[in-house]
Design an enzyme around this catalytic site. Structure first.
Site, PDB file in Angstrom:
ATOM      1  N   ASP A 250      -4.085  -1.385 -11.996  1.00  0.00           N
ATOM      2  CA  ASP A 250      -3.492  -1.987 -10.812  1.00  0.00           C
ATOM      3  C   ASP A 250      -4.180  -3.314 -10.511  1.00  0.00           C
ATOM      4  OD1 ASP A 250      -1.698  -2.116  -8.704  1.00  0.00           O
ATOM      5  OD2 ASP A 250      -2.980  -0.977  -7.333  1.00  0.00           O
TER       6      ASP A 250
ATOM      7  N   TYR B 145      -4.110  -7.153  -8.140  1.00  0.00           N
ATOM      8  CA  TYR B 145      -4.309  -7.507  -6.724  1.00  0.00           C
ATOM      9  C   TYR B 145      -3.802  -8.920  -6.526  1.00  0.00           C
ATOM     10  CZ  TYR B 145      -7.215  -7.107  -2.397  1.00  0.00           C
ATOM     11  OH  TYR B 145      -7.682  -6.999  -1.107  1.00  0.00           O
TER      12      TYR B 145
ATOM     13  N   HIS C 141      -1.560 -10.392   0.837  1.00  0.00           N
ATOM     14  CA  HIS C 141      -2.177  -9.077   1.053  1.00  0.00           C
ATOM     15  C   HIS C 141      -3.694  -9.172   0.901  1.00  0.00           C
ATOM     16  CE1 HIS C 141      -2.933  -4.741   0.772  1.00  0.00           C
ATOM     17  NE2 HIS C 141      -3.583  -4.981  -0.352  1.00  0.00           N
TER      18      HIS C 141
ATOM     19  N   ARG D  71     -13.809  -9.561   6.446  1.00  0.00           N
ATOM     20  CA  ARG D  71     -14.538 -10.832   6.450  1.00  0.00           C
ATOM     21  C   ARG D  71     -13.655 -11.902   7.091  1.00  0.00           C
ATOM     22  NH1 ARG D  71     -14.674  -8.569   1.563  1.00  0.00           N
ATOM     23  NH2 ARG D  71     -12.883  -9.847   0.984  1.00  0.00           N
TER      24      ARG D  71
ATOM     25  N   GLU E 112       1.696   1.137  -0.557  1.00  0.00           N
ATOM     26  CA  GLU E 112       1.572  -0.257  -0.995  1.00  0.00           C
ATOM     27  C   GLU E 112       2.823  -0.622  -1.783  1.00  0.00           C
ATOM     28  OE1 GLU E 112      -2.191  -0.855  -3.034  1.00  0.00           O
ATOM     29  OE2 GLU E 112      -3.206  -1.153  -1.097  1.00  0.00           O
TER      30      GLU E 112
ATOM     31  N   GLU F 111       4.639  -2.555  -4.409  1.00  0.00           N
ATOM     32  CA  GLU F 111       4.237  -3.280  -5.618  1.00  0.00           C
ATOM     33  C   GLU F 111       5.373  -3.260  -6.629  1.00  0.00           C
ATOM     34  OE1 GLU F 111       0.419  -2.296  -7.255  1.00  0.00           O
ATOM     35  OE2 GLU F 111      -0.426  -1.657  -5.327  1.00  0.00           O
TER      36      GLU F 111
ATOM     37  N   ASP G 230       1.817   2.371  -4.524  1.00  0.00           N
ATOM     38  CA  ASP G 230       0.420   2.768  -4.743  1.00  0.00           C
ATOM     39  C   ASP G 230      -0.092   3.412  -3.454  1.00  0.00           C
ATOM     40  OD1 ASP G 230      -2.232   2.979  -5.506  1.00  0.00           O
ATOM     41  OD2 ASP G 230      -2.676   0.856  -5.159  1.00  0.00           O
TER      42      ASP G 230
ATOM     43  N   ARG H  67      -6.735   5.093   3.323  1.00  0.00           N
ATOM     44  CA  ARG H  67      -7.610   3.980   3.712  1.00  0.00           C
ATOM     45  C   ARG H  67      -8.990   4.430   4.170  1.00  0.00           C
ATOM     46  NH1 ARG H  67      -5.129   0.206   0.912  1.00  0.00           N
ATOM     47  NH2 ARG H  67      -3.001  -0.194   1.624  1.00  0.00           N
TER      48      ARG H  67
ATOM     49  N   GLN I  47     -10.893   5.311   1.133  1.00  0.00           N
ATOM     50  CA  GLN I  47     -11.158   4.068   0.404  1.00  0.00           C
ATOM     51  C   GLN I  47     -12.347   3.310   0.991  1.00  0.00           C
ATOM     52  OE1 GLN I  47      -7.683   1.537   0.325  1.00  0.00           O
ATOM     53  NE2 GLN I  47      -8.604   0.018  -1.038  1.00  0.00           N
TER      54      GLN I  47
ATOM     55  N   TYR J 102     -15.425   2.937  -1.790  1.00  0.00           N
ATOM     56  CA  TYR J 102     -15.070   1.882  -2.743  1.00  0.00           C
ATOM     57  C   TYR J 102     -16.240   1.060  -3.242  1.00  0.00           C
ATOM     58  CZ  TYR J 102     -15.216  -2.327   0.259  1.00  0.00           C
ATOM     59  OH  TYR J 102     -15.618  -3.373   1.036  1.00  0.00           O
TER      60      TYR J 102
ATOM     61  N   LYS K 262      -6.914   6.407  -4.217  1.00  0.00           N
ATOM     62  CA  LYS K 262      -5.725   5.868  -4.874  1.00  0.00           C
ATOM     63  C   LYS K 262      -5.120   6.828  -5.902  1.00  0.00           C
ATOM     64  CE  LYS K 262      -5.919   1.436  -3.449  1.00  0.00           C
ATOM     65  NZ  LYS K 262      -4.766   0.665  -2.935  1.00  0.00           N
TER      66      LYS K 262
ATOM     67  N   THR L 122       0.815   7.955  -7.488  1.00  0.00           N
ATOM     68  CA  THR L 122       1.462   6.641  -7.546  1.00  0.00           C
ATOM     69  C   THR L 122       2.920   6.914  -7.884  1.00  0.00           C
ATOM     70  OG1 THR L 122      -0.582   5.670  -8.396  1.00  0.00           O
ATOM     71  CG2 THR L 122       1.452   4.372  -8.665  1.00  0.00           C
TER      72      THR L 122
ATOM     73  N   THR M 221      -0.310  -5.105  -3.979  1.00  0.00           N
ATOM     74  CA  THR M 221       0.599  -5.151  -2.837  1.00  0.00           C
ATOM     75  C   THR M 221       1.158  -6.556  -2.643  1.00  0.00           C
ATOM     76  OG1 THR M 221      -0.850  -3.525  -1.821  1.00  0.00           O
ATOM     77  CG2 THR M 221       0.809  -4.532  -0.404  1.00  0.00           C
TER      78      THR M 221
ATOM     79  N   GLU N 279      -1.758  -3.514   6.975  1.00  0.00           N
ATOM     80  CA  GLU N 279      -1.552  -4.872   7.475  1.00  0.00           C
ATOM     81  C   GLU N 279      -0.629  -4.895   8.698  1.00  0.00           C
ATOM     82  OE1 GLU N 279      -0.596  -5.670   3.158  1.00  0.00           O
ATOM     83  OE2 GLU N 279      -0.873  -7.709   3.894  1.00  0.00           O
TER      84      GLU N 279
HETATM   85 MN    MN Z   1      -2.482  -1.304  -5.132  1.00  0.00          MN
END
Ligand code: MN
Length: 435
Positions: A136, A138, A143, A152, A208, A210, A242, A246, A249, A253, A262, A266, A369, A383
């Site tokens: 997968d 990104y 996203h 951040r 997600e 995708e 996907d 959260r 994750q 992660y 994840k 899927t 995503t 989001e």
């Molecule tokens: Mn994904």
């Protein structure tokens, strides 16, 4: 990515004698996607979707209606997975498309082809291929920026993002076809105000939006795929959800990336929209904003930059158990465009193999995503709901920051270009069930 030719199979005037193909939102005769279905009382076998019907590739291969490369392709696609057909690459796949397009549009073949058709709604969809490996990416830059901002605010994109198509290795065993129930996963999560984690069902289930990229002939171990021939490595695309937990994750992660958040499921749409069917909908990769770095030479190809993106609209819809009970239709959560990918599909393929890693027929890549720049076009609930701070209000008054039990999430997509018949992907859906 080399641009597949536009030929008579894309002719907007071409009509099939399969009546339901005319004006079909997904499967007019200009699409002819590849998949695997099990008709009533029969085993799984390769098929081509046409309108509300599917054409049995095994029966077609056994007939006298095909010859040469087209017959070889149909034969390779007649089993319970399409890996052997995908491995043949573009030329036999194109020959099959041209032959099937002619058979389905010329009334003279109708009596011989009709017995090879099944009603799609009577068939059980299967995964189109035995997926050896799933990775997968990104590449949805909005996203990546939106999610980065949650962690951040001042520096959402990490320094590598505009140099490297970022990706991780996913799990192939839990990729499932549209309609497969989504069992809410359990795992470890840690509340922000606690030192120790809890174990239990995820409280932050998400989707997600995708695209899935299906690998055709692939490459030998140690032999990278050059950007100039990356097009030959791509058989086609489908929709891909996907599913993501959260809270799991966020806790798990670091430092190695996504794992149990994840790999519980899927979901992919059943049909591979072939590279040939995509030809009219190829468009230029959007220019990078001023000040962004140029891709390194191994990722940069003029042809790919001029035609490596896709003109497609993608949507996410939700239907909660209460909405279904009260008779509300599915509610559209977002609508976005495939052009929001910072890297092309060819660049993903090239980067994945540049170290010598071998891609094999039937491997699956997720794009990551795909979100747009505005609040109507976000590809995940993380989001849309701003990480749990701003619930989405649904028809009937329910609110969602994350996916609840009983919710059905549906992905939909359509490719369109002036002067061509639009084509679609077919459904990519899943209902969430409690742990
Ligand atoms: Mn994904």
């Amino acid at each position: 990515m080399a641009r597949p030719v536009i030929d008579e199979t894309h002719d907007p005037a071409r009509q099939s004698w399969v009546e339901s193909a005319a004006g079909h939102p997904d499967f007019p005769v200009q699409n002819l996607p590849l998949g695997v279905v099990a008709p009533p009382g029969g085993g799984a076998r390769g098929a081509i979707a046409i309108g509300d019907l599917v054409l049995d590739l095994g029966e077609l291969a056994a007939s006298e209606l095909l010859e040469g490369a087209a017959k070889a392709a149909a034969l390779a696609g007649s089993g319970a997975s399409l890996n052997a057909l995908l491995a043949l690459g573009a030329a036999p796949r194109t020959a099959l498309r041209r032959a099937v397009s002619a058979l389905l549009s010329d009334e003279a073949y109708r009596t011989r082809v009709e017995p090879m058709l099944h009603r799609a709604e009577d068939c059980t969809p299967h995964l189109p291929a035995n997926i050896g490996d799933y990775s997968d990416f990104y590449v949805g830059i909005h996203h990546a920026t939106n999610v980065g901002k949650l962690f951040r605010p001042d520096n959402p994109l990490l320094p590598n993002y505009k140099h490297v198509p970022i990706g991780y290795h996913g799990r192939a065993s839990s990729v499932a076809v549209s309609g497969t129930p989504v069992r809410r996963p359990a795992g470890q999560r840690r509340a922000p105000d606690r030192d120790a984690p809890l174990f239990g069902p995820t409280a932050r289930l998400d989707y997600e939006l995708e695209l899935g990229v299906w690998i055709a002939s692939g490459n030998a171990l140690g032999e990278p795929i050059p950007i100039g021939s990356a097009g030959d490595a791509i058989a086609g695309i489908s929709l891909l959800n996907d599913w993501s937990a959260r809270d799991l994750q966020a806790w798990e992660y670091q430092p190695l990336g996504p794992f149990l958040a994840k790999n519980f499921l899927t979901t992919v749409s059943p049909w591979i929209i072939t590279a040939e069917a995509l030809a009219p909908f190829r468009t230029a990769q959007p220019a990078r904003p001023a000040g962004d770095p140029q891709p390194l030479p191994y990722l940069l190809d003029e042809e790919d930059q001029s035609s490596g993106a896709l003109s497609a609209t993608l949507e996410v819809l939700i239907s909660t158990a209460r909405m279904r009970a009260e008779g509300h239709p599915p509610f559209r959560l977002s609508r976005t465009a495939a052009s929001h990918m910072y890297w092309t599909m060819a660049q993903m393929v090239v980067h994945h193999s540049v170290n010598g890693c071998n891609l094999r027929p039937g491997d699956l890549l997720g794009t990551g995503t795909i979100s747009g720049a505005d609040s109507e076009s976000l590809g995940s609930l993380l989001e849309l709901g701003e990480g749990g701070r701003r619930p989405v209000v649904l028809p009937g008054g329910e609110e969602r920051c994350f996916v609840e039990d009983g919710d059905e999430i549906l992905l939909a997509g359509r490719l369109g270009a002036p002067g061509f018949v639009p084509i679609g992907f077919g459904p990519c859906r899943g209902v969430v069930h409690p742990r």
